[in-house]
Scaffold this motif. Structure first.
Motif, PDB file in Angstrom:
ATOM      1  N   GLN A 113     -49.635 -26.723  -1.531  1.00 45.27           N
ATOM      2  CA  GLN A 113     -50.693 -26.654  -0.652  1.00 45.27           C
ATOM      3  C   GLN A 113     -51.646 -27.591  -0.848  1.00 45.27           C
ATOM      4  N   ASP A 121     -46.065 -30.970  10.049  1.00 45.13           N
ATOM      5  CA  ASP A 121     -46.790 -29.711  10.057  1.00 45.13           C
ATOM      6  C   ASP A 121     -47.533 -29.586  11.342  1.00 45.13           C
ATOM      7  N   TYR A 138     -56.206 -24.347   8.031  1.00 41.95           N
ATOM      8  CA  TYR A 138     -55.570 -24.950   6.832  1.00 41.95           C
ATOM      9  C   TYR A 138     -56.615 -24.520   5.542  1.00 41.95           C
ATOM     10  N   LYS A 151     -47.073 -24.629   0.781  1.00 41.57           N
ATOM     11  CA  LYS A 151     -47.880 -25.021   2.014  1.00 41.57           C
ATOM     12  C   LYS A 151     -47.832 -23.936   3.158  1.00 41.57           C
TER      13      LYS A 151
END
Length: 301
Positions: A113, A121, A138, A151
Protein backbone atom coordinates in the motif's frame (compact mmCIF):
# COMPACT_ATOMS: atom_id res chain seq x y z
CA UNK A 1 -14.17 -14.32 -16.26
CA UNK A 2 -13.18 -10.67 -16.72
CA UNK A 3 -15.88 -8.07 -15.97
CA UNK A 4 -18.43 -7.50 -18.73
CA UNK A 5 -19.49 -3.92 -19.35
CA UNK A 6 -22.78 -3.00 -17.68
CA UNK A 7 -22.78 -5.84 -15.13
CA UNK A 8 -20.81 -4.50 -12.15
CA UNK A 9 -23.64 -2.90 -10.17
CA UNK A 10 -25.82 -5.99 -10.49
CA UNK A 11 -22.90 -8.09 -9.30
CA UNK A 12 -22.31 -5.78 -6.31
CA UNK A 13 -25.99 -5.96 -5.39
CA UNK A 14 -26.17 -9.75 -5.76
CA UNK A 15 -22.94 -10.36 -3.83
CA UNK A 16 -24.10 -8.01 -1.05
CA UNK A 17 -27.40 -9.86 -0.67
CA UNK A 18 -25.69 -13.26 -0.49
CA UNK A 19 -22.91 -12.04 1.83
CA UNK A 20 -25.45 -10.64 4.29
CA UNK A 21 -27.27 -13.98 4.34
CA UNK A 22 -24.10 -15.99 4.98
CA UNK A 23 -22.51 -13.56 7.45
CA UNK A 24 -19.52 -12.85 5.20
CA UNK A 25 -20.49 -9.17 5.22
CA UNK A 26 -20.61 -7.45 8.62
CA UNK A 27 -21.97 -3.90 8.21
CA UNK A 28 -21.23 -1.29 10.88
CA UNK A 29 -24.35 0.65 11.84
CA UNK A 30 -24.18 4.43 12.21
CA UNK A 31 -26.12 7.57 13.01
CA UNK A 32 -25.26 10.81 11.26
CA UNK A 33 -25.24 14.57 11.66
CA UNK A 34 -23.83 17.66 9.92
CA UNK A 35 -21.28 20.22 11.11
CA UNK A 36 -21.17 23.58 9.34
CA UNK A 37 -17.67 24.97 9.08
CA UNK A 38 -15.59 27.01 6.60
CA UNK A 39 -18.47 27.33 4.14
CA UNK A 40 -19.21 23.59 4.07
CA UNK A 41 -21.68 21.18 5.66
CA UNK A 42 -19.45 18.32 6.75
CA UNK A 43 -21.28 15.00 6.84
CA UNK A 44 -20.36 13.10 10.00
CA UNK A 45 -21.20 9.47 10.72
CA UNK A 46 -21.27 8.37 14.37
CA UNK A 47 -20.35 4.70 14.51
CA UNK A 48 -22.41 2.49 16.77
CA UNK A 49 -19.53 0.04 17.21
CA UNK A 50 -16.27 -0.90 15.54
CA UNK A 51 -15.75 -3.75 17.96
CA UNK A 52 -15.69 -6.54 15.36
CA UNK A 53 -13.38 -4.64 13.01
CA UNK A 54 -11.08 -3.64 15.89
CA UNK A 55 -10.95 -7.25 17.09
CA UNK A 56 -10.08 -8.47 13.59
CA UNK A 57 -7.35 -5.84 13.25
CA UNK A 58 -5.87 -6.71 16.67
CA UNK A 59 -5.85 -10.43 15.82
CA UNK A 60 -4.05 -9.61 12.57
CA UNK A 61 -1.48 -7.44 14.39
CA UNK A 62 -0.84 -10.18 16.99
CA UNK A 63 -0.40 -12.77 14.24
CA UNK A 64 1.96 -10.49 12.34
CA UNK A 65 4.02 -9.82 15.49
CA UNK A 66 4.40 -13.58 15.99
CA UNK A 67 5.84 -13.96 12.52
CA UNK A 68 2.71 -15.13 10.72
CA UNK A 69 1.76 -13.48 7.43
CA UNK A 70 -1.86 -12.39 7.61
CA UNK A 71 -3.48 -10.91 4.53
CA UNK A 72 -7.31 -10.90 4.18
CA UNK A 73 -6.96 -10.06 0.47
CA UNK A 74 -4.69 -12.99 -0.45
CA UNK A 75 -6.82 -14.87 -1.06
CA UNK A 76 -9.95 -12.76 -0.52
CA UNK A 77 -12.95 -14.30 1.24
CA UNK A 78 -14.99 -16.04 -1.47
CA UNK A 79 -18.30 -14.68 -0.25
CA UNK A 80 -17.06 -11.11 -0.73
CA UNK A 81 -15.72 -11.43 -4.30
CA UNK A 82 -17.76 -9.28 -6.68
CA UNK A 83 -15.92 -9.62 -9.98
CA UNK A 84 -12.61 -10.10 -11.76
CA UNK A 85 -11.94 -6.63 -13.13
CA UNK A 86 -8.77 -7.32 -15.12
CA UNK A 87 -6.05 -9.95 -15.16
CA UNK A 88 -4.31 -7.98 -12.38
CA UNK A 89 -7.21 -6.76 -10.20
CA UNK A 90 -10.33 -8.06 -8.44
CA UNK A 91 -13.28 -6.24 -6.88
CA UNK A 92 -14.50 -7.34 -3.45
CA UNK A 93 -16.87 -5.97 -0.84
CA UNK A 94 -15.51 -4.20 2.25
CA UNK A 95 -16.25 -6.77 4.95
CA UNK A 96 -16.82 -4.20 7.72
CA UNK A 97 -18.63 -1.62 5.63
CA UNK A 98 -19.91 1.64 7.04
CA UNK A 99 -21.12 2.77 3.62
CA UNK A 100 -23.46 0.43 1.76
CA UNK A 101 -21.99 -1.18 -1.40
CA UNK A 102 -18.45 -0.14 -0.45
CA UNK A 103 -16.14 -1.70 -3.04
CA UNK A 104 -12.43 -2.56 -2.78
CA UNK A 105 -10.26 -2.99 -5.87
CA UNK A 106 -7.37 -5.22 -4.87
CA UNK A 107 -4.29 -6.48 -6.70
CA UNK A 108 -4.34 -10.23 -7.38
CA UNK A 109 -0.74 -10.52 -6.18
CA UNK A 110 0.70 -8.65 -3.22
CA UNK A 111 1.73 -5.07 -3.79
CA UNK A 112 2.46 -2.77 -0.88
CA UNK A 113 0.00 0.00 0.00
CA UNK A 114 3.03 2.28 0.34
CA UNK A 115 3.84 1.96 -3.37
CA UNK A 116 2.51 4.53 -5.80
CA UNK A 117 -0.37 3.72 -8.13
CA UNK A 118 0.32 2.24 -11.56
CA UNK A 119 -1.42 2.51 -14.91
CA UNK A 120 -2.99 -0.91 -14.27
CA UNK A 121 -4.36 0.28 -10.91
CA UNK A 122 -6.02 3.25 -12.59
CA UNK A 123 -7.37 1.18 -15.46
CA UNK A 124 -9.09 -1.14 -12.96
CA UNK A 125 -10.45 1.88 -11.11
CA UNK A 126 -11.91 3.48 -14.25
CA UNK A 127 -13.46 0.22 -15.44
CA UNK A 128 -15.45 0.34 -12.20
CA UNK A 129 -16.01 4.12 -12.11
CA UNK A 130 -17.56 3.94 -15.58
CA UNK A 131 -20.19 1.49 -14.36
CA UNK A 132 -21.96 3.61 -11.73
CA UNK A 133 -21.73 6.95 -9.94
CA UNK A 134 -19.09 6.63 -7.24
CA UNK A 135 -16.13 8.31 -5.57
CA UNK A 136 -12.80 6.51 -5.74
CA UNK A 137 -10.14 6.97 -3.08
CA UNK A 138 -6.73 5.69 -2.06
CA UNK A 139 -5.24 5.88 1.42
CA UNK A 140 -1.50 5.94 0.74
CA UNK A 141 -0.12 4.35 3.90
CA UNK A 142 -1.11 3.98 7.56
CA UNK A 143 -0.82 7.69 8.29
CA UNK A 144 -3.31 8.29 5.47
CA UNK A 145 -5.88 5.93 7.03
CA UNK A 146 -5.01 2.60 5.38
CA UNK A 147 -5.88 -0.39 7.57
CA UNK A 148 -4.39 -3.09 5.28
CA UNK A 149 -0.93 -3.20 3.70
CA UNK A 150 -2.07 -5.06 0.56
CA UNK A 151 -2.70 -2.43 -2.14
CA UNK A 152 -6.38 -1.57 -2.48
CA UNK A 153 -8.28 1.30 -4.06
CA UNK A 154 -11.79 1.94 -2.77
CA UNK A 155 -15.07 3.18 -4.27
CA UNK A 156 -18.18 4.35 -2.42
CA UNK A 157 -21.45 5.14 -4.21
CA UNK A 158 -22.66 8.71 -4.56
CA UNK A 159 -24.18 10.75 -3.05
CA UNK A 160 -22.10 10.61 0.13
CA UNK A 161 -24.80 12.29 2.23
CA UNK A 162 -28.62 11.93 2.16
CA UNK A 163 -29.13 15.65 1.52
CA UNK A 164 -27.04 18.45 0.09
CA UNK A 165 -24.29 18.25 -2.54
CA UNK A 166 -23.37 14.88 -4.01
CA UNK A 167 -19.91 15.35 -2.46
CA UNK A 168 -19.89 17.76 0.52
CA UNK A 169 -16.82 19.76 -0.65
CA UNK A 170 -18.46 20.64 -3.98
CA UNK A 171 -19.36 24.24 -2.93
CA UNK A 172 -15.61 24.98 -2.69
CA UNK A 173 -14.97 23.75 -6.23
CA UNK A 174 -16.88 26.60 -7.90
CA UNK A 175 -13.86 28.88 -7.46
CA UNK A 176 -11.32 26.38 -8.79
CA UNK A 177 -9.59 26.95 -12.14
CA UNK A 178 -10.98 24.97 -15.05
CA UNK A 179 -7.69 23.54 -16.36
CA UNK A 180 -4.24 22.51 -15.21
CA UNK A 181 -2.86 21.47 -11.83
CA UNK A 182 -4.19 23.90 -9.25
CA UNK A 183 -5.53 24.17 -5.69
CA UNK A 184 -8.88 24.66 -3.92
CA UNK A 185 -8.91 28.21 -2.45
CA UNK A 186 -10.85 27.11 0.64
CA UNK A 187 -8.35 24.41 1.70
CA UNK A 188 -5.77 25.82 4.19
CA UNK A 189 -3.23 23.00 3.73
CA UNK A 190 -0.92 21.59 1.07
CA UNK A 191 -2.77 19.79 -1.72
CA UNK A 192 -3.10 19.48 -5.50
CA UNK A 193 -6.27 19.47 -7.60
CA UNK A 194 -7.11 18.94 -11.28
CA UNK A 195 -10.28 18.71 -13.33
CA UNK A 196 -10.85 15.74 -15.66
CA UNK A 197 -12.33 15.31 -19.12
CA UNK A 198 -15.58 13.35 -18.71
CA UNK A 199 -15.60 12.52 -22.42
CA UNK A 200 -12.89 9.93 -21.75
CA UNK A 201 -15.00 8.03 -19.20
CA UNK A 202 -16.04 5.38 -21.73
CA UNK A 203 -12.43 4.71 -22.74
CA UNK A 204 -10.79 3.09 -19.66
CA UNK A 205 -7.32 2.68 -21.18
CA UNK A 206 -7.19 6.27 -22.43
CA UNK A 207 -8.48 7.79 -19.20
CA UNK A 208 -6.12 5.54 -17.21
CA UNK A 209 -3.18 6.93 -19.22
CA UNK A 210 -4.36 10.53 -18.84
CA UNK A 211 -5.09 10.24 -15.11
CA UNK A 212 -1.80 8.43 -14.50
CA UNK A 213 0.02 11.40 -16.01
CA UNK A 214 -2.12 13.84 -14.00
CA UNK A 215 -1.66 11.78 -10.82
CA UNK A 216 2.11 11.99 -11.36
CA UNK A 217 1.83 15.76 -11.74
CA UNK A 218 -0.37 16.05 -8.63
CA UNK A 219 2.29 14.22 -6.62
CA UNK A 220 5.10 16.38 -7.98
CA UNK A 221 3.15 19.60 -7.41
CA UNK A 222 2.64 18.61 -3.76
CA UNK A 223 6.35 17.86 -3.33
CA UNK A 224 6.15 14.05 -3.54
CA UNK A 225 8.04 11.65 -5.79
CA UNK A 226 6.53 10.68 -9.14
CA UNK A 227 5.93 7.01 -10.02
CA UNK A 228 8.21 5.24 -12.47
CA UNK A 229 6.38 3.65 -15.38
CA UNK A 230 8.65 0.60 -15.53
CA UNK A 231 8.46 -0.58 -11.90
CA UNK A 232 6.72 -0.15 -8.56
CA UNK A 233 7.83 3.00 -6.78
CA UNK A 234 7.74 3.51 -3.02
CA UNK A 235 5.90 6.69 -2.04
CA UNK A 236 8.02 9.43 -0.49
CA UNK A 237 5.38 10.31 2.14
CA UNK A 238 1.79 9.34 3.03
CA UNK A 239 -1.02 10.96 1.07
CA UNK A 240 -4.74 10.75 0.37
CA UNK A 241 -6.16 10.63 -3.15
CA UNK A 242 -9.76 11.26 -4.22
CA UNK A 243 -10.91 10.44 -7.76
CA UNK A 244 -14.30 11.64 -8.99
CA UNK A 245 -15.50 11.47 -12.58
CA UNK A 246 -14.87 15.22 -12.92
CA UNK A 247 -11.71 15.79 -10.82
CA UNK A 248 -8.82 14.43 -8.73
CA UNK A 249 -7.53 15.70 -5.39
CA UNK A 250 -4.28 14.71 -3.65
CA UNK A 251 -3.44 15.67 -0.05
CA UNK A 252 -0.09 14.83 1.65
CA UNK A 253 -0.52 13.63 5.23
CA UNK A 254 1.51 14.26 8.38
CA UNK A 255 -0.41 11.83 10.62
CA UNK A 256 -3.54 9.67 10.75
CA UNK A 257 -5.31 11.08 13.83
CA UNK A 258 -6.71 14.34 15.08
CA UNK A 259 -6.95 13.68 18.83
CA UNK A 260 -8.01 10.00 18.64
CA UNK A 261 -10.18 10.45 15.53
CA UNK A 262 -8.86 8.65 12.44
CA UNK A 263 -9.14 10.48 9.10
CA UNK A 264 -8.88 8.71 5.77
CA UNK A 265 -9.27 10.13 2.25
CA UNK A 266 -13.05 10.58 2.56
CA UNK A 267 -12.45 13.25 5.20
CA UNK A 268 -11.15 15.52 2.42
CA UNK A 269 -14.40 14.97 0.53
CA UNK A 270 -16.22 16.33 3.60
CA UNK A 271 -17.32 12.92 4.91
CA UNK A 272 -16.04 12.16 8.43
CA UNK A 273 -16.37 9.28 10.89
CA UNK A 274 -16.30 9.39 14.68
CA UNK A 275 -16.62 6.49 17.09
CA UNK A 276 -18.89 8.10 19.66
CA UNK A 277 -20.59 11.30 20.82
CA UNK A 278 -17.52 12.35 22.80
CA UNK A 279 -15.43 12.39 19.62
CA UNK A 280 -18.25 14.25 17.86
CA UNK A 281 -18.22 16.95 20.55
CA UNK A 282 -14.44 17.34 20.19
CA UNK A 283 -14.75 17.66 16.42
CA UNK A 284 -17.54 20.22 16.69
CA UNK A 285 -15.64 22.33 19.20
CA UNK A 286 -12.40 22.36 17.21
CA UNK A 287 -13.95 22.56 13.74
CA UNK A 288 -13.56 19.98 10.95
CA UNK A 289 -11.44 22.20 8.70
CA UNK A 290 -8.95 22.94 11.48
CA UNK A 291 -8.90 19.24 12.30
CA UNK A 292 -8.04 18.42 8.68
CA UNK A 293 -5.33 21.06 8.78
CA UNK A 294 -3.81 19.38 11.85
CA UNK A 295 -3.24 16.07 10.00
CA UNK A 296 -1.81 17.58 6.81
CA UNK A 297 1.13 19.77 5.77
CA UNK A 298 1.09 23.54 6.07
CA UNK A 299 1.22 25.48 2.81
CA UNK A 300 4.66 26.79 1.97
CA UNK A 301 6.60 23.93 3.61
Amino acid sequence: MILKKGTLWQSIDRTTENALKTGALLPVSTDHTFIEDAGLRFFVRILASLRRKDEARKQQEVATASGKKVNPFLPPEKGLIVADITDTHQAILNKFNVVEHHLLIITRHFEDQDTLLTMKDLEALWLCMGEYSGLGFYNGGREAGASQQHKHIQIVPLPLAPVGPTIPIEPLLADVEQSGITTIPGFPFLHSFVRLDRDLLNFPKRIAKETFDLYSSLLENAGLNRPEASRLTLQSMPYCLLVAREWMLLVPRSKEHFEDISFNSLAFAGSLFVQDKQQLAILKAFGPMKALRSVTISKGK
